[in-house]
Design a protein around this motif. Structure first.
Motif, PDB file in Angstrom:
ATOM      1  N   PRO A 104      14.375 -96.080 -13.853  1.00 52.95           N
ATOM      2  CA  PRO A 104      13.267 -97.051 -14.253  1.00 52.95           C
ATOM      3  C   PRO A 104      12.607 -97.938 -13.365  1.00 52.95           C
ATOM      4  N   PHE A 105      11.379 -97.818 -13.340  1.00 56.96           N
ATOM      5  CA  PHE A 105      10.424 -98.651 -12.221  1.00 56.96           C
ATOM      6  C   PHE A 105      10.781 -99.970 -12.640  1.00 56.96           C
ATOM      7  N   SER A 106      11.039-100.922 -11.586  1.00 55.65           N
ATOM      8  CA  SER A 106      10.636-102.417 -11.728  1.00 55.65           C
ATOM      9  C   SER A 106      10.336-103.084 -10.288  1.00 55.65           C
ATOM     10  N   PRO A 107       9.329-103.676 -10.274  1.00 58.25           N
ATOM     11  CA  PRO A 107       8.820-104.024  -9.192  1.00 58.25           C
ATOM     12  C   PRO A 107       9.888-104.851  -8.124  1.00 58.25           C
ATOM     13  N   GLU A 108      10.652-105.408  -8.832  1.00 56.35           N
ATOM     14  CA  GLU A 108      11.644-106.294  -7.861  1.00 56.35           C
ATOM     15  C   GLU A 108      12.483-105.169  -7.031  1.00 56.35           C
ATOM     16  N   LYS A 109      12.904-104.113  -7.873  1.00 53.50           N
ATOM     17  CA  LYS A 109      13.690-103.099  -7.200  1.00 53.50           C
ATOM     18  C   LYS A 109      12.920-101.967  -6.271  1.00 53.50           C
ATOM     19  N   PHE A 110      11.940-101.982  -6.678  1.00 50.80           N
ATOM     20  CA  PHE A 110      10.838-100.905  -5.745  1.00 50.80           C
ATOM     21  C   PHE A 110       9.556-101.809  -5.473  1.00 50.80           C
ATOM     22  N   PRO A 111       9.613-102.591  -4.811  1.00 53.18           N
ATOM     23  CA  PRO A 111       8.262-103.375  -4.486  1.00 53.18           C
ATOM     24  C   PRO A 111       7.146-102.793  -3.692  1.00 53.18           C
ATOM     25  N   PHE A 112       7.448-101.451  -3.316  1.00 51.67           N
ATOM     26  CA  PHE A 112       6.268-100.821  -2.680  1.00 51.67           C
ATOM     27  C   PHE A 112       5.813 -99.489  -3.420  1.00 51.67           C
ATOM     28  N   HIS A 113       6.476 -99.457  -4.799  1.00 52.16           N
ATOM     29  CA  HIS A 113       6.148 -98.468  -5.734  1.00 52.16           C
ATOM     30  C   HIS A 113       4.873 -98.993  -6.718  1.00 52.16           C
ATOM     31  N   CYS A 114       4.224 -98.438  -7.205  1.00 52.91           N
ATOM     32  CA  CYS A 114       3.369 -98.612  -8.081  1.00 52.91           C
ATOM     33  C   CYS A 114       3.658 -98.213  -9.546  1.00 52.91           C
ATOM     34  N   LYS A 115       4.377 -97.010  -9.730  1.00 48.48           N
ATOM     35  CA  LYS A 115       5.177 -96.626 -10.906  1.00 48.48           C
ATOM     36  C   LYS A 115       5.979 -95.430 -10.801  1.00 48.48           C
ATOM     37  N   HIS A 116       6.847 -95.199 -11.607  1.00 47.74           N
ATOM     38  CA  HIS A 116       7.540 -93.915 -11.414  1.00 47.74           C
ATOM     39  C   HIS A 116       7.247 -93.406 -12.825  1.00 47.74           C
ATOM     40  N   TYR A 117       7.276 -91.689 -12.848  1.00 46.39           N
ATOM     41  CA  TYR A 117       6.686 -91.049 -13.962  1.00 46.39           C
ATOM     42  C   TYR A 117       7.710 -90.232 -14.749  1.00 46.39           C
ATOM     43  N   LEU A 118       7.292 -90.522 -16.083  1.00 49.43           N
ATOM     44  CA  LEU A 118       7.875 -89.744 -17.083  1.00 49.43           C
ATOM     45  C   LEU A 118       7.366 -88.211 -16.851  1.00 49.43           C
ATOM     46  N   PRO A 119       8.204 -87.175 -17.118  1.00 45.86           N
ATOM     47  CA  PRO A 119       8.055 -85.939 -16.977  1.00 45.86           C
ATOM     48  C   PRO A 119       6.515 -85.608 -17.665  1.00 45.86           C
ATOM     49  N   GLU A 120       6.397 -86.164 -18.856  1.00 46.41           N
ATOM     50  CA  GLU A 120       5.055 -85.583 -19.517  1.00 46.41           C
ATOM     51  C   GLU A 120       3.781 -86.390 -18.775  1.00 46.41           C
ATOM     52  N   GLU A 121       4.022 -87.650 -18.246  1.00 48.89           N
ATOM     53  CA  GLU A 121       3.062 -88.150 -17.478  1.00 48.89           C
ATOM     54  C   GLU A 121       2.559 -87.461 -16.063  1.00 48.89           C
ATOM     55  N   LEU A 122       3.720 -86.987 -15.396  1.00 50.13           N
ATOM     56  CA  LEU A 122       3.395 -86.269 -14.093  1.00 50.13           C
ATOM     57  C   LEU A 122       2.869 -85.044 -14.303  1.00 50.13           C
ATOM     58  N   GLU A 123       3.168 -84.358 -15.735  1.00 49.34           N
ATOM     59  CA  GLU A 123       2.497 -83.003 -15.953  1.00 49.34           C
ATOM     60  C   GLU A 123       1.103 -83.046 -16.197  1.00 49.34           C
ATOM     61  N   SER A 124       0.755 -84.246 -16.992  1.00 48.66           N
ATOM     62  CA  SER A 124      -0.859 -84.669 -17.134  1.00 48.66           C
ATOM     63  C   SER A 124      -1.489 -84.784 -16.021  1.00 48.66           C
ATOM     64  N   LEU A 125      -1.003 -85.585 -15.200  1.00 49.36           N
ATOM     65  CA  LEU A 125      -1.596 -85.954 -13.975  1.00 49.36           C
ATOM     66  C   LEU A 125      -1.739 -84.753 -13.163  1.00 49.36           C
ATOM     67  N   ILE A 126      -0.845 -83.995 -12.823  1.00 47.72           N
ATOM     68  CA  ILE A 126      -1.025 -82.704 -12.221  1.00 47.72           C
ATOM     69  C   ILE A 126      -1.973 -81.734 -12.643  1.00 47.72           C
ATOM     70  N   SER A 127      -2.111 -81.594 -14.048  1.00 43.14           N
ATOM     71  CA  SER A 127      -3.402 -80.832 -14.912  1.00 43.14           C
ATOM     72  C   SER A 127      -4.474 -81.554 -14.611  1.00 43.14           C
ATOM     73  N   GLN A 128      -4.821 -82.804 -14.757  1.00 38.22           N
ATOM     74  CA  GLN A 128      -5.956 -83.529 -14.409  1.00 38.22           C
ATOM     75  C   GLN A 128      -6.476 -83.254 -12.934  1.00 38.22           C
ATOM     76  N   ALA A 129      -5.383 -83.074 -12.142  1.00 41.31           N
ATOM     77  CA  ALA A 129      -6.153 -82.824 -10.796  1.00 41.31           C
ATOM     78  C   ALA A 129      -6.362 -81.521 -10.664  1.00 41.31           C
ATOM     79  N   GLY A 130      -6.160 -80.467 -11.411  1.00 39.54           N
ATOM     80  CA  GLY A 130      -6.496 -78.924 -11.223  1.00 39.54           C
ATOM     81  C   GLY A 130      -5.491 -78.095 -10.974  1.00 39.54           C
ATOM     82  N   PHE A 131      -4.293 -78.283 -11.019  1.00 37.83           N
ATOM     83  CA  PHE A 131      -3.094 -77.670 -10.819  1.00 37.83           C
ATOM     84  C   PHE A 131      -2.382 -77.306 -12.237  1.00 37.83           C
ATOM     85  N   VAL A 132      -1.617 -76.110 -11.760  1.00 42.78           N
ATOM     86  CA  VAL A 132      -0.860 -75.821 -12.646  1.00 42.78           C
ATOM     87  C   VAL A 132       0.824 -75.983 -12.234  1.00 42.78           C
ATOM     88  N   ILE A 133       1.775 -76.223 -13.153  1.00 45.04           N
ATOM     89  CA  ILE A 133       3.042 -76.367 -12.179  1.00 45.04           C
ATOM     90  C   ILE A 133       3.740 -75.046 -12.366  1.00 45.04           C
TER      91      ILE A 133
END
Length: 164
Positions: A104-133
């Motif tokens: 799990p993402f936390s700004p304290e533990k990962f100060p240089f990260h913006c977020k971590h992805y749930l599988p469905e979030e990453l799948e959606s992002l990949i699809s929106q960009a025009g890719f198939v996994i």
């Protein structure tokens, strides 16, 4: 190889695949200097620059690789669309990122990260960009490095194909 760091991965790609050339990019000039000193290869061109500013020719690349990068980028969709534009038709994108379910993402533990992805979030992002996994694998432990099929790891590695 976007966000190539000190160039170790780029060096492995150049030496262990049949690629003709590797363009390796990192924001850090110190990392690029190190890469040029310790991981030089005639196939590799190391470039210091921002992922949104470094020139990437339209439809030039067969494969774009970016490990542990997308979680650092506030405009993640823009980055993936940049990869899409740089790839030849049916080109591949290979990326890895932390799995929100396992790390799990936390700004304290990962100060240089913006977020971590749930599988469905990453799948959606990949699809929106025009890719198939095409494939999803998981790395359960970064130190051991064993890769297994599926989403059940601290890090997920995806092989994606550019849609026609």
């Amino acid at each position: 190889d976007l966000a190539c760091g000190v160039g170790y991965g780029s060096y492995m790609i150049a030496n262990q695949t049949e690629c003709s050339a590797v363009q390796a990019v990192d924001l850090s000039s110190e990392a690029i200097d190190y890469a040029n000193k310790y991981y030089s290869n005639s196939k590799i061109s190391y470039v210091q620059g921002d992922c949104f500013e470094v020139p990437l020719e339209h439809q030039r690349f067969d494969v774009c690789i970016s490990f542990e990068t997308v979680e650092h980028i506030p405009d993640d969709l823009r980055l993936l669309k940049r990869f899409y534009a740089a790839l030849k038709p049916e080109g591949k994108l290979i990326l890895s990122t932390p799995n929100q379910q396992e790390m799990p993402f936390s700004p304290e533990k990962f100060p240089f990260h913006c977020k971590h992805y749930l599988p469905e979030e990453l799948e959606s992002l990949i699809s929106q960009a025009g890719f198939v996994i095409e494939a999803v694998t998981a790395q359960k432990d970064k130190k051991i490095g064993d890769i297994t099929p599926g989403w059940e790891g601290k890090f997920n590695l995806l092989v994606c194909k550019k849609k026609r």
